[in-house]
Design a protein around this motif. Structure first.
Motif, PDB file in Angstrom:
ATOM      1  N   ILE A   1     -53.625 -44.328  22.326  1.00  0.00           N
ATOM      2  CA  ILE A   1     -54.872 -44.676  23.019  1.00  0.00           C
ATOM      3  C   ILE A   1     -55.540 -45.857  22.331  1.00  0.00           C
ATOM      4  CG2 ILE A   1     -57.232 -43.865  23.478  1.00  0.00           C
ATOM      5  CD1 ILE A   1     -56.017 -41.137  24.163  1.00  0.00           C
ATOM      6  N   GLY A   2     -55.545 -45.865  20.994  1.00  0.00           N
ATOM      7  CA  GLY A   2     -56.123 -46.988  20.255  1.00  0.00           C
ATOM      8  C   GLY A   2     -55.431 -48.301  20.577  1.00  0.00           C
ATOM      9  N   VAL A   3     -54.115 -48.285  20.621  1.00  0.00           N
ATOM     10  CA  VAL A   3     -53.343 -49.484  20.959  1.00  0.00           C
ATOM     11  C   VAL A   3     -53.652 -49.935  22.381  1.00  0.00           C
ATOM     12  CG1 VAL A   3     -51.002 -50.339  21.389  1.00  0.00           C
ATOM     13  CG2 VAL A   3     -51.485 -49.020  19.321  1.00  0.00           C
ATOM     14  N   ALA A   4     -53.684 -48.992  23.316  1.00  0.00           N
ATOM     15  CA  ALA A   4     -53.950 -49.330  24.711  1.00  0.00           C
ATOM     16  C   ALA A   4     -55.353 -49.901  24.895  1.00  0.00           C
ATOM     17  CB  ALA A   4     -53.761 -48.099  25.598  1.00  0.00           C
ATOM     18  N   ARG A   5     -56.339 -49.313  24.232  1.00  0.00           N
ATOM     19  CA  ARG A   5     -57.714 -49.833  24.352  1.00  0.00           C
ATOM     20  C   ARG A   5     -57.833 -51.225  23.763  1.00  0.00           C
ATOM     21  NH1 ARG A   5     -60.742 -44.234  23.551  1.00  0.00           N
ATOM     22  NH2 ARG A   5     -60.955 -43.765  25.772  1.00  0.00           N
ATOM     23  N   GLU A   6     -57.172 -51.446  22.622  1.00  0.00           N
ATOM     24  CA  GLU A   6     -57.216 -52.765  21.989  1.00  0.00           C
ATOM     25  C   GLU A   6     -56.591 -53.825  22.906  1.00  0.00           C
ATOM     26  OE1 GLU A   6     -55.313 -54.724  18.037  1.00  0.00           O
ATOM     27  OE2 GLU A   6     -56.248 -52.748  17.830  1.00  0.00           O
ATOM     28  N   ALA A   7     -55.554 -53.442  23.643  1.00  0.00           N
ATOM     29  CA  ALA A   7     -54.894 -54.359  24.568  1.00  0.00           C
ATOM     30  C   ALA A   7     -55.574 -54.377  25.940  1.00  0.00           C
ATOM     31  CB  ALA A   7     -53.427 -53.978  24.719  1.00  0.00           C
ATOM     32  N   LYS A   8     -56.667 -53.607  26.086  1.00  0.00           N
ATOM     33  CA  LYS A   8     -57.425 -53.520  27.345  1.00  0.00           C
ATOM     34  C   LYS A   8     -56.555 -53.021  28.508  1.00  0.00           C
ATOM     35  CE  LYS A   8     -60.927 -56.939  26.193  1.00  0.00           C
ATOM     36  NZ  LYS A   8     -60.728 -57.099  24.796  1.00  0.00           N
ATOM     37  N   LEU A   9     -55.778 -51.974  28.220  1.00  0.00           N
ATOM     38  CA  LEU A   9     -54.933 -51.359  29.243  1.00  0.00           C
ATOM     39  C   LEU A   9     -55.537 -50.024  29.650  1.00  0.00           C
ATOM     40  CD1 LEU A   9     -51.496 -52.178  27.622  1.00  0.00           C
ATOM     41  CD2 LEU A   9     -52.623 -53.376  29.497  1.00  0.00           C
ATOM     42  N   ASN A  10     -55.117 -49.491  30.799  1.00  0.00           N
ATOM     43  CA  ASN A  10     -55.736 -48.268  31.312  1.00  0.00           C
ATOM     44  C   ASN A  10     -54.908 -47.004  31.082  1.00  0.00           C
ATOM     45  OD1 ASN A  10     -53.695 -48.791  33.069  1.00  0.00           O
ATOM     46  ND2 ASN A  10     -54.939 -48.726  34.912  1.00  0.00           N
ATOM     47  N   GLN A  11     -53.750 -47.105  30.426  1.00  0.00           N
ATOM     48  CA  GLN A  11     -52.949 -45.925  30.105  1.00  0.00           C
ATOM     49  C   GLN A  11     -52.109 -46.214  28.861  1.00  0.00           C
ATOM     50  OE1 GLN A  11     -49.450 -45.916  30.726  1.00  0.00           O
ATOM     51  NE2 GLN A  11     -49.177 -47.599  32.120  1.00  0.00           N
ATOM     52  N   ILE A  12     -51.495 -45.168  28.302  1.00  0.00           N
ATOM     53  CA  ILE A  12     -50.882 -45.303  26.972  1.00  0.00           C
ATOM     54  C   ILE A  12     -49.440 -45.796  26.968  1.00  0.00           C
ATOM     55  CG2 ILE A  12     -52.383 -43.538  26.001  1.00  0.00           C
ATOM     56  CD1 ILE A  12     -49.977 -41.624  26.025  1.00  0.00           C
ATOM     57  N   TRP A  13     -48.784 -45.828  28.090  1.00  0.00           N
ATOM     58  CA  TRP A  13     -47.373 -46.215  28.116  1.00  0.00           C
ATOM     59  C   TRP A  13     -47.263 -47.715  28.266  1.00  0.00           C
ATOM     60  CZ3 TRP A  13     -45.308 -42.243  26.160  1.00  0.00           C
ATOM     61  CH2 TRP A  13     -45.811 -40.979  26.456  1.00  0.00           C
ATOM     62  N   VAL A  14     -46.874 -48.400  27.182  1.00  0.00           N
ATOM     63  CA  VAL A  14     -46.869 -49.865  27.144  1.00  0.00           C
ATOM     64  C   VAL A  14     -45.521 -50.370  26.628  1.00  0.00           C
ATOM     65  CG1 VAL A  14     -49.363 -49.982  26.758  1.00  0.00           C
ATOM     66  CG2 VAL A  14     -47.819 -49.967  24.807  1.00  0.00           C
ATOM     67  N   HIS A  15     -45.275 -51.648  26.865  1.00  0.00           N
ATOM     68  CA  HIS A  15     -44.121 -52.316  26.273  1.00  0.00           C
ATOM     69  C   HIS A  15     -44.464 -53.778  26.078  1.00  0.00           C
ATOM     70  CE1 HIS A  15     -42.371 -53.904  30.205  1.00  0.00           C
ATOM     71  NE2 HIS A  15     -43.298 -53.078  30.603  1.00  0.00           N
ATOM     72  N   LEU A  16     -43.681 -54.453  25.237  1.00  0.00           N
ATOM     73  CA  LEU A  16     -43.922 -55.856  24.923  1.00  0.00           C
ATOM     74  C   LEU A  16     -43.196 -56.756  25.906  1.00  0.00           C
ATOM     75  CD1 LEU A  16     -43.852 -56.001  21.090  1.00  0.00           C
ATOM     76  CD2 LEU A  16     -45.248 -57.460  22.503  1.00  0.00           C
ATOM     77  N   VAL A  17     -43.923 -57.700  26.482  1.00  0.00           N
ATOM     78  CA  VAL A  17     -43.348 -58.714  27.351  1.00  0.00           C
ATOM     79  C   VAL A  17     -43.879 -60.052  26.874  1.00  0.00           C
ATOM     80  CG1 VAL A  17     -43.225 -59.633  29.700  1.00  0.00           C
ATOM     81  CG2 VAL A  17     -43.189 -57.162  29.323  1.00  0.00           C
ATOM     82  N   ARG A  18     -42.986 -60.896  26.392  1.00  0.00           N
ATOM     83  CA  ARG A  18     -43.375 -62.218  25.881  1.00  0.00           C
ATOM     84  C   ARG A  18     -44.506 -62.113  24.852  1.00  0.00           C
ATOM     85  NH1 ARG A  18     -43.091 -64.074  31.748  1.00  0.00           N
ATOM     86  NH2 ARG A  18     -40.900 -64.581  31.952  1.00  0.00           N
ATOM     87  N   LYS A  19     -44.329 -61.217  23.898  1.00  0.00           N
ATOM     88  CA  LYS A  19     -45.267 -61.011  22.788  1.00  0.00           C
ATOM     89  C   LYS A  19     -46.638 -60.508  23.242  1.00  0.00           C
ATOM     90  CE  LYS A  19     -43.045 -64.426  19.866  1.00  0.00           C
ATOM     91  NZ  LYS A  19     -43.214 -65.599  19.039  1.00  0.00           N
ATOM     92  N   LYS A  20     -46.681 -59.872  24.404  1.00  0.00           N
ATOM     93  CA  LYS A  20     -47.935 -59.321  24.916  1.00  0.00           C
ATOM     94  C   LYS A  20     -47.680 -57.896  25.394  1.00  0.00           C
ATOM     95  CE  LYS A  20     -51.491 -60.026  28.356  1.00  0.00           C
ATOM     96  NZ  LYS A  20     -51.889 -60.690  29.581  1.00  0.00           N
ATOM     97  N   LEU A  21     -48.593 -56.988  25.050  1.00  0.00           N
ATOM     98  CA  LEU A  21     -48.458 -55.613  25.517  1.00  0.00           C
ATOM     99  C   LEU A  21     -48.875 -55.519  26.982  1.00  0.00           C
ATOM    100  CD1 LEU A  21     -49.884 -53.439  22.611  1.00  0.00           C
ATOM    101  CD2 LEU A  21     -47.529 -53.582  23.388  1.00  0.00           C
ATOM    102  N   VAL A  22     -48.025 -54.901  27.789  1.00  0.00           N
ATOM    103  CA  VAL A  22     -48.349 -54.663  29.197  1.00  0.00           C
ATOM    104  C   VAL A  22     -48.090 -53.192  29.510  1.00  0.00           C
ATOM    105  CG1 VAL A  22     -47.890 -57.017  29.980  1.00  0.00           C
ATOM    106  CG2 VAL A  22     -46.052 -55.356  29.966  1.00  0.00           C
ATOM    107  N   ALA A  23     -48.805 -52.677  30.482  1.00  0.00           N
ATOM    108  CA  ALA A  23     -48.664 -51.273  30.864  1.00  0.00           C
ATOM    109  C   ALA A  23     -47.375 -51.064  31.630  1.00  0.00           C
ATOM    110  CB  ALA A  23     -49.857 -50.837  31.709  1.00  0.00           C
ATOM    111  N   ARG A  24     -46.691 -49.976  31.308  1.00  0.00           N
ATOM    112  CA  ARG A  24     -45.522 -49.576  32.098  1.00  0.00           C
ATOM    113  C   ARG A  24     -46.035 -48.960  33.394  1.00  0.00           C
ATOM    114  NH1 ARG A  24     -40.545 -49.701  30.191  1.00  0.00           N
ATOM    115  NH2 ARG A  24     -40.239 -49.891  27.969  1.00  0.00           N
ATOM    116  N   THR A  25     -45.231 -49.054  34.418  1.00  0.00           N
ATOM    117  CA  THR A  25     -45.617 -48.452  35.690  1.00  0.00           C
ATOM    118  C   THR A  25     -44.757 -47.231  35.966  1.00  0.00           C
ATOM    119  OG1 THR A  25     -44.067 -49.773  36.976  1.00  0.00           O
ATOM    120  CG2 THR A  25     -46.265 -50.708  36.623  1.00  0.00           C
ATOM    121  N   TYR A  26     -45.223 -46.414  36.852  1.00  0.00           N
ATOM    122  CA  TYR A  26     -44.496 -45.214  37.258  1.00  0.00           C
ATOM    123  C   TYR A  26     -43.115 -45.583  37.793  1.00  0.00           C
ATOM    124  CZ  TYR A  26     -43.512 -40.908  39.820  1.00  0.00           C
ATOM    125  OH  TYR A  26     -42.927 -39.766  40.297  1.00  0.00           O
TER     126      TYR A  26
END
Length: 93
Positions: free
Chosen positions: A64-89
């Protein structure tokens, strides 16, 4: 012939895949008793309270801390071009 189980980590909570994409504020992180609260039902009018193991609560708190820092709305993330993005269902189906 029975189908084989997917090679995903076992979850002791019995959640469906779609339920794992919960909003960040759905987790109450009291240190002694972490809880996940999901809105269920057709109108999202039923609350399901799931007590978490303490070690799972700590891990989810870190996610949750990582997701909030990256301004994402859920905890499942991955790196794309050195940027955290949310995974989708759809990515995990």
């Amino acid at each position: 012939m029975r189908p084989t189980q997917p090679a995903w980590p076992h979850t002791p909570y019995g959640l469906r895949l779609g339920e794992l994409f919960f909003p960040l504020d759905a987790v109450a992180l009291a240190p002694e008793e972490p809880t996940l609260t999901l809105q269920k039902g057709r109108k999202r009018d039923v609350l399901l309270h799931i007590p978490l193991r303490t070690d799972h609560g700590r891990k989810i708190a870190a996610f949750i801390g990582v997701a909030r820092e990256a301004k994402l709305n859920q905890i499942w993330v991955h790196l794309v071009r050195k940027k955290l993005v949310a995974r989708t269902y759809a990515e995990v189906e």
